[in-house]
Scaffold this motif. Structure first.
Motif, mmCIF file in Angstrom:
data_model
loop_
_atom_site.group_PDB
_atom_site.id
_atom_site.type_symbol
_atom_site.label_atom_id
_atom_site.label_comp_id
_atom_site.label_asym_id
_atom_site.label_seq_id
_atom_site.Cartn_x
_atom_site.Cartn_y
_atom_site.Cartn_z
ATOM 1 N N ALA A 53 46.582 80.198 38.150
ATOM 2 C CA ALA A 53 46.877 79.728 39.507
ATOM 3 C C ALA A 53 47.491 78.333 39.485
ATOM 4 C CB ALA A 53 45.595 79.735 40.347
ATOM 5 N N GLY A 54 47.033 77.494 38.569
ATOM 6 C CA GLY A 54 47.577 76.142 38.484
ATOM 7 C C GLY A 54 49.037 76.127 38.082
ATOM 8 N N LEU A 55 49.405 76.945 37.085
ATOM 9 C CA LEU A 55 50.803 76.998 36.644
ATOM 10 C C LEU A 55 51.680 77.692 37.673
ATOM 11 C CD1 LEU A 55 50.411 77.730 32.820
ATOM 12 C CD2 LEU A 55 50.706 75.542 33.996
ATOM 13 N N GLN A 56 51.129 78.654 38.412
ATOM 14 C CA GLN A 56 51.890 79.266 39.515
ATOM 15 C C GLN A 56 52.254 78.206 40.556
ATOM 16 O OE1 GLN A 56 50.152 82.833 41.263
ATOM 17 N NE2 GLN A 56 49.203 83.346 39.305
ATOM 18 N N ARG A 57 51.300 77.337 40.872
ATOM 19 C CA ARG A 57 51.567 76.307 41.874
ATOM 20 C C ARG A 57 52.580 75.296 41.364
ATOM 21 N NH1 ARG A 57 47.609 75.856 45.380
ATOM 22 N NH2 ARG A 57 47.373 78.049 44.824
ATOM 23 N N MET A 58 52.526 74.961 40.068
ATOM 24 C CA MET A 58 53.531 74.067 39.495
ATOM 25 C C MET A 58 54.912 74.709 39.557
ATOM 26 S SD MET A 58 52.073 71.271 38.711
ATOM 27 C CE MET A 58 53.509 70.579 37.911
ATOM 28 N N LEU B 233 58.335 84.960 31.746
ATOM 29 C CA LEU B 233 57.118 85.716 32.037
ATOM 30 C C LEU B 233 56.987 85.952 33.539
ATOM 31 C CD1 LEU B 233 54.460 84.032 29.708
ATOM 32 C CD2 LEU B 233 55.721 86.150 29.328
ATOM 33 N N PRO B 234 56.301 87.026 33.953
ATOM 34 C CA PRO B 234 56.051 87.226 35.393
ATOM 35 C C PRO B 234 55.233 86.072 35.954
ATOM 36 C CG PRO B 234 55.585 89.232 34.151
ATOM 37 C CD PRO B 234 55.794 88.147 33.141
ATOM 38 N N LEU B 235 55.538 85.671 37.164
ATOM 39 C CA LEU B 235 54.827 84.563 37.809
ATOM 40 C C LEU B 235 53.320 84.788 37.781
ATOM 41 C CD1 LEU B 235 54.836 81.960 39.611
ATOM 42 C CD2 LEU B 235 54.941 83.504 41.583
ATOM 43 N N PHE B 236 52.891 86.022 38.100
ATOM 44 C CA PHE B 236 51.467 86.284 38.259
ATOM 45 C C PHE B 236 50.733 86.485 36.939
ATOM 46 C CE2 PHE B 236 53.364 87.394 42.345
ATOM 47 C CZ PHE B 236 52.620 86.550 43.168
ATOM 48 N N SER B 237 51.453 86.347 35.811
ATOM 49 C CA SER B 237 50.772 86.352 34.519
ATOM 50 C C SER B 237 50.272 84.956 34.168
ATOM 51 C CB SER B 237 51.716 86.857 33.423
ATOM 52 O OG SER B 237 52.766 85.927 33.184
ATOM 53 N N LEU B 238 50.700 83.950 34.938
ATOM 54 C CA LEU B 238 50.281 82.575 34.711
ATOM 55 C C LEU B 238 48.998 82.290 35.491
ATOM 56 C CD1 LEU B 238 53.178 82.415 33.602
ATOM 57 C CD2 LEU B 238 53.418 80.199 34.739
ATOM 58 N N PRO C 105 40.787 70.750 30.225
ATOM 59 C CA PRO C 105 42.017 70.036 30.569
ATOM 60 C C PRO C 105 43.239 70.929 30.498
ATOM 61 C CG PRO C 105 40.664 68.756 29.052
ATOM 62 C CD PRO C 105 40.059 70.127 29.134
ATOM 63 N N ALA C 106 44.094 70.820 31.493
ATOM 64 C CA ALA C 106 45.321 71.611 31.512
ATOM 65 C C ALA C 106 46.352 70.996 30.577
ATOM 66 C CB ALA C 106 45.872 71.677 32.933
ATOM 67 N N ARG C 107 47.325 71.788 30.228
ATOM 68 C CA ARG C 107 48.370 71.370 29.304
ATOM 69 C C ARG C 107 49.110 70.143 29.846
ATOM 70 N NH1 ARG C 107 51.780 73.869 25.454
ATOM 71 N NH2 ARG C 107 53.904 73.079 25.473
ATOM 72 N N GLY C 108 49.228 69.111 29.012
ATOM 73 C CA GLY C 108 50.033 67.955 29.365
ATOM 74 C C GLY C 108 49.368 66.991 30.330
ATOM 75 N N VAL C 109 48.060 67.139 30.592
ATOM 76 C CA VAL C 109 47.393 66.266 31.545
ATOM 77 C C VAL C 109 46.625 65.183 30.814
ATOM 78 C CG1 VAL C 109 45.677 66.168 33.386
ATOM 79 C CG2 VAL C 109 47.170 68.125 33.199
ATOM 80 N N ASP C 110 46.723 63.959 31.290
ATOM 81 C CA ASP C 110 45.944 62.864 30.741
ATOM 82 C C ASP C 110 44.535 62.950 31.318
ATOM 83 O OD1 ASP C 110 44.775 60.551 29.938
ATOM 84 O OD2 ASP C 110 46.341 59.206 30.690
ATOM 85 N N PRO C 111 43.518 63.309 30.513
ATOM 86 C CA PRO C 111 42.167 63.489 31.055
ATOM 87 C C PRO C 111 41.559 62.205 31.570
ATOM 88 C CG PRO C 111 42.122 63.551 28.656
ATOM 89 C CD PRO C 111 43.578 63.531 29.068
ATOM 90 N N CYS D 198 47.047 71.923 46.597
ATOM 91 C CA CYS D 198 45.999 71.907 45.575
ATOM 92 C C CYS D 198 44.925 72.961 45.816
ATOM 93 C CB CYS D 198 45.349 70.522 45.510
ATOM 94 S SG CYS D 198 46.498 69.206 45.056
ATOM 95 N N GLN D 199 45.141 73.820 46.799
ATOM 96 C CA GLN D 199 44.130 74.818 47.147
ATOM 97 C C GLN D 199 43.841 75.745 45.972
ATOM 98 O OE1 GLN D 199 44.331 76.882 51.056
ATOM 99 N NE2 GLN D 199 44.451 78.762 49.860
ATOM 100 N N GLY D 200 42.561 75.877 45.609
ATOM 101 C CA GLY D 200 42.148 76.796 44.564
ATOM 102 C C GLY D 200 42.396 76.321 43.143
ATOM 103 N N LEU D 201 42.789 75.055 42.971
ATOM 104 C CA LEU D 201 43.110 74.558 41.630
ATOM 105 C C LEU D 201 41.943 73.785 41.033
ATOM 106 C CD1 LEU D 201 46.796 73.319 42.031
ATOM 107 C CD2 LEU D 201 45.922 75.629 41.630
#
Length: 531
Positions: free
Chosen positions: A456-461, A449-454, A280-286, A481-484
């Motif tokens: 793929a999901g956090l980059q899209r957010m 932080l650099p974008l690409f250190s996150l 589960p990602a941070r802050g998501v209701d599973p 949602c591609q690749g997430l």
């Protein structure tokens, strides 16, 4: 005495599986951090493996380690295959990923995709697939070994072109291709090389349903050949049935490895094992369910009196886009009214992204067609940037254009100027708005932080925050949602739904997976297949 089997005949000694690749107590280094510490894994011949895990779990990092892109600081990485002549083991491992395209953009502006149709000097698909370019041949090199190697390459390339059905756009420029078409070209390019192992990182991204199903058959064909294939995915449901083993990754460590049947059975009974596949990602209701609605049956509702009174954000009348004999869009009519969000659907190459580029004013043919945005016709002296400040845009392709050093905060702030990076200091109001959206999406702690250190999901957010920071009237989401993984897909969908339902924005949502469409979107425009 020899052991007896049930028939009374001596049993054959069980043969130890022949290894193809192995990690023995291996530890890799990423910058000043150790990853996959003391990892043990054996990839045997006859087995078909996939690496699975959530965004940011380290799947792609492990692949980098296997192909010699990360320093091995402890233990051993052993290759049990013979590489092709004149190549190292690492060079005999191919890799295909959406992120690989970043290095090929060479600082090109986002709009260059559409201008490339017009440019004679633009790199064509045929040139991109040429022996000299794929094998990185020095043009001044004189070496007789290239003769036989070139002939074998051409033979493999012809087979790959037929396998992925790309012969009809060999003369097209590379930048002009849709995401799905580009994915097929990259796969053909990989198969043209003399490889022993092919790593496919999220190979289904950007592919429509029919192409995914066809690609399944192609993969199953490849899995039966001498070429080993290692798949990487966040979607276990996408895996071909011929995949026999899973390597489950979490927090840059292997948490489970074994037969697919055993792990899937354990995952259905033990939440811990299932969590290893999709953390589960941070802050998501599973508990948030994934929608599975049949959008193919949706009808465009008749316009009500209330809708007729709403402002027309987009008006497209009888639009046709063509390049020579190639017709990309033909006689398209479409009106997007304020408060009426749409799903834009269609197979690869049907012109979805082209249609969006007409609306944004990035496409040169926007000015020879009848395209009106916010009541202004394109080509009547309006300022492109004046209109763009009312449009928010999210796409996987967009993030590839950002510099490796740009921070998360700078990406969000750049939404005010619609630039790839920040070229002037933001005002106090803009900086406050950027921090507010970062806080809203639970990204504030990573702002510097650099974008690409996150992941793929956090980059899209981050890109969604960039699109919303200027409070646009129109939000364009091209495959957001591609690749997430599942949890980040749900996070994107839920936040988009929240913005639409609150009346903050009108959205155009593009996807190849109808179950991703937010429930608040009730209208659909479906473009037909062109090939």
């Amino acid at each position: 005495m020899s052991k007896q089997n049930v028939s009374g005949m001596p049993s054959k000694t069980a043969q130890k599986p022949r290894s193809f690749l192995a990690l023995d107590e291996a530890t890799f280094r990423l910058g000043d951090r150790l990853v996959f510490e003391k990892t043990n894994w054996r990839f045997n011949r006859g087995e078909q493996w996939a690496i699975v895990g959530a965004n940011g779990s380290g799947k792609s990092l492990l692949a980098d380690g296997l192909r010699g892109r990360l320093p091995l600081v402890q233990g051993e990485l052993r290759y049990y295959f013979r590489p092709p002549e004149n190549l190292s083991h690492e060079e005999a491992i191919g890799h295909v990923a959406f992120e690989d395209r970043k290095s090929e953009l060479h600082g090109a502006v986002v709009q260059s995709r559409w201008s490339s149709f017009e440019e004679e000097a633009a790199l064509s698909v045929r040139d991109f697939l040429s022996y000299d370019r794929v094998m990185d041949v020095n043009p001044f090199e004189i070496d007789s070994r290239h003769g036989p190697a070139r002939r074998l390459f051409e033979k493999r390339l012809r087979r790959a072109i037929g396998l992925f059905q790309i012969g009809n756009f060999l003369t097209h420029s590379l930048l002009s291709l849709s995401n799905g078409e580009r994915q097929r070209v990259q796969l053909a390019r990989a198969l043209a090389q003399p490889l022993r192992l092919l790593i496919l990182d999220e190979p289904y991204v950007g592919l429509d349903r029919a192409t995914r199903e066809y690609f399944h058959r192609v993969l199953e064909h490849l899995l039966k050949t001498n070429l080993r294939v290692l798949l990487i995915t966040t979607r276990v449901e996408d895996l071909p049935r011929h995949i026999t083993h899973l390597l489950c990754v979490e927090d840059c460590r292997v948490v489970a490895a074994g037969s697919r049947s055993a792990l899937e059975f354990a995952g259905s009974r033990e939440p811990g094992v299932r969590g290893r596949v999709a953390k589960p990602a941070r802050g998501v209701d599973p508990r948030l369910p994934i929608r599975n609605r049949r959008y193919s049956r949706l009808k465009v509702c008749a316009t009500s009196q209330k809708a007729a009174e709403r402002a027309n954000l987009v008006e497209i009348h009888n639009v046709t886009v063509r390049y020579g004999n190639t017709v990309v869009l033909e006689r398209v009519n479409w009106t997007v009214r304020e408060g009426e969000s749409w799903a834009l659907l269609g197979p690869n190459g049907s012109g979805k992204t082209t249609l969006l580029s007409l609306i944004q004013g990035d496409h040169p043919q926007a000015y020879v067609n009848e395209v009106m945005v916010f009541g202004r016709r394109r080509g009547t002296g309006e300022s492109v940037w004046e209109l763009k400040k009312h449009i928010g845009w999210v796409s996987p392709e967009l993030q590839l254009h950002f510099d490796d050093t740009v921070s998360v905060f700078e990406v969000v702030v750049s939404g005010f100027q619609d630039t790839i990076g920040v070229f002037q200091a933001p005002s106090r109001r803009q900086a406050a708005a950027a921090r507010s959206w970062l806080r809203h999406f639970d990204l504030l702690e990573w702002a510097q932080l650099p974008l690409f250190s996150l992941s793929a999901g956090l980059q899209r957010m981050t890109l969604l925050a960039r699109a919303l920071v200027k409070k646009p009237r129109l939000l364009i989401l091209d495959e957001p949602c591609q690749g997430l993984d599942r949890e980040h897909r749900e996070l994107i969908i839920r936040n988009v739904d929240e913005q639409i339902r609150g009346g903050a924005v009108t959205a155009i949502f593009v996807t190849h997976r109808p179950e991703e469409i937010p429930t608040s979107i009730k209208k659909v425009l479906r473009l037909p297949r062109k090939w």
